[in-house]
Design an enzyme around this catalytic site. Structure first.
Site, PDB file in Angstrom:
ATOM      1  N   LYS B 106      23.202  27.915  32.932  1.00 38.68           N
ATOM      2  CA  LYS B 106      24.033  28.867  32.201  1.00 38.68           C
ATOM      3  C   LYS B 106      24.064  28.450  30.739  1.00 38.68           C
ATOM      4  CE  LYS B 106      28.791  30.161  31.394  1.00 38.68           C
ATOM      5  NZ  LYS B 106      30.150  30.368  31.915  1.00 38.68           N
ATOM      6  N   GLY B 167      39.282  32.043  29.604  1.00 34.65           N
ATOM      7  CA  GLY B 167      40.604  31.518  29.899  1.00 34.65           C
ATOM      8  C   GLY B 167      41.770  32.411  29.526  1.00 34.65           C
ATOM      9  N   ALA B 193      33.958  35.496  32.212  1.00 40.91           N
ATOM     10  CA  ALA B 193      35.074  35.199  31.301  1.00 40.91           C
ATOM     11  C   ALA B 193      36.072  36.349  31.230  1.00 40.91           C
ATOM     12  CB  ALA B 193      34.608  34.855  29.892  1.00 40.91           C
ATOM     13  N   GLY B 194      37.321  35.984  31.286  1.00 39.98           N
ATOM     14  CA  GLY B 194      38.406  36.932  31.100  1.00 39.98           C
ATOM     15  C   GLY B 194      39.038  37.462  32.362  1.00 39.98           C
ATOM     16  N   ASN B 215      36.602  31.011  36.430  1.00 33.02           N
ATOM     17  CA  ASN B 215      37.074  29.641  36.646  1.00 33.02           C
ATOM     18  C   ASN B 215      38.604  29.608  36.580  1.00 33.02           C
ATOM     19  OD1 ASN B 215      36.024  26.360  35.459  1.00 33.02           O
ATOM     20  ND2 ASN B 215      37.839  26.907  36.547  1.00 33.02           N
ATOM     21  N   THR B 216      39.151  29.909  35.405  1.00 36.64           N
ATOM     22  CA  THR B 216      40.589  29.795  35.183  1.00 36.64           C
ATOM     23  C   THR B 216      41.408  30.652  36.137  1.00 36.64           C
ATOM     24  OG1 THR B 216      40.072  29.468  32.851  1.00 36.64           O
ATOM     25  CG2 THR B 216      42.374  29.849  33.400  1.00 36.64           C
TER      26      THR B 216
END
Lengths: 72, 263
Positions: B106, B167, B193-194, B215-216
């Site tokens: 990535k 995040g 993301a997001g 992830n977050t």
């Protein structure tokens, strides 16, 4: 083995004194690092796994030793 | 792998590798390796992103990620988190390949710490170099349809537009551009993301994305293992809804019950 000279190298941004005549693999073990679990950059070039036991550490060498950690 | 009887196994392929799960999860921000491993199991993900960092020389005996998440069971996807130039990202991935032997990676090159928005100029440059060196980069990028095409031409094996800043948990901010990217791409598109909660993941899949990376959203949920399961279901639900073909939208009402025979 009697240490004739010592070298100064930079490992992960820190200066270190090491005995002369070490291979990179030996240096890793000296630092308590298992060679199979890391990757090594030597003076900005990647050291192939197979060469860790043959490439010798020289005075002034710069190393980056990395491994995988958690990340997104 | 258990799948509902009425749904065929719906796999996807990236750079010659086939996966069943369309959810990719990160390994950062967890309270412990154990929680990370449990959440990963609940998510059903087959691919995990990992970061490449300096070994702690003063304490090299610390437990390692590879002891808790088996690289033989899961596909490790090394990332370039924390890289703000193409050179840093390229160096990082060369090291990652040496550490694990993986070409599928990535790529992310960030423009500034506050927003962690991608620096597209550096990202494009890095993609070109990496592709030439035999890497298979899945590239984190802005949700710009032209930038996506340029990355694909440069050798990206997957396009990974952000839904909102890393995040932030703000969800898919621009459905229009994500859909445009999906329509114009010849490689897989994954929102990366997001994502903040399950519905965000479902929205991404309903737009036709091939997968979602997060992830977050899982790591910072009150109950990460439970949220991981929710995300697994959301990605599956969104994908099935997409394949089923949603109803059209109407400006006004259209009754569901017959008009005739009213008493």
């Amino acid at each position: 083995m009697t240490v004739e000279t010592s070298l100064e190298v930079t490992v992960n941004g820190e200066q270190r004194q090491l005995p002369a005549g070490l291979t990179i693999a030996a240096m890793l073990r000296e630092l308590g690092i298992e060679p199979a679990k890391v990757a090594v950059e030597h003076n900005r070039e990647i050291v192939p796994r197979s060469s860790l036991d043959t490439v010798e550490v020289a005075d002034g060498d710069q190393f980056e030793i990395v491994h995988f950690v958690g990340g997104g | 792998m258990n799948a509902p009887h009425s749904v065929q196994a719906d796999s996807w392929t990236v750079s010659g590798r086939t996966f069943t799960s369309r959810l990719i999860v990160g390994t950062g921000k967890y309270k412990s390796f154990e929680e990370n491993a449990a959440a990963l199991e609940a998510s059903g993900a087959e691919i995990v992103t990992v970061a490449v960092r300096r070994v702690n020389i003063s304490d090299p005996t610390q437990p390692m990620l590879t002891d808790h998440i088996d690289p033989k069971r899961y596909t490790y996807l090394p990332n370039t988190a924390g890289c703000f130039t193409a050179d840093e990202a390229i160096r990082t991935l060369r090291l990652a390949r040496e550490a694990g032997g993986w070409n599928l990676v990535k790529l992310e090159v960030l423009g500034e710490a506050k927003t962690l928005y991608p620096d597209m100029r550096e990202t494009l440059r890095a993609t070109e170099v990496l592709a030439r060196e035999g890497f298979e980069p899945m590239v984190y990028c802005v949700d710009d349809p032209i930038a996506a095409k340029q990355l694909e031409e440069a050798g990206a094996v997957a396009i990974m537009p952000l839904g909102a800043p890393i995040g932030s948990g703000l969800g898919i901010q621009n459905r229009v551009t994500i859909r445009l990217i999906v329509e114009g791409a010849h490689v897989p598109v994954l929102v990366d993301a997001g994502v903040g909660t399950a519905s965000d993941a479902a929205v991404a899949m309903e737009l036709g994305c091939d997968g979602v990376l997060m992830n977050t959203a899982i790591a910072e949920a009150r109950d990460p293992v439970m949220m991981a399961r929710a995300m697994k279901l959301a990605v599956e639900a969104g994908r099935i809804a997409y394949l089923a073909g949603r109803m059209g939208k109407r400006r006004y009402a259209d009754p569901s019950s017959p008009l005739a025979g009213l008493i």
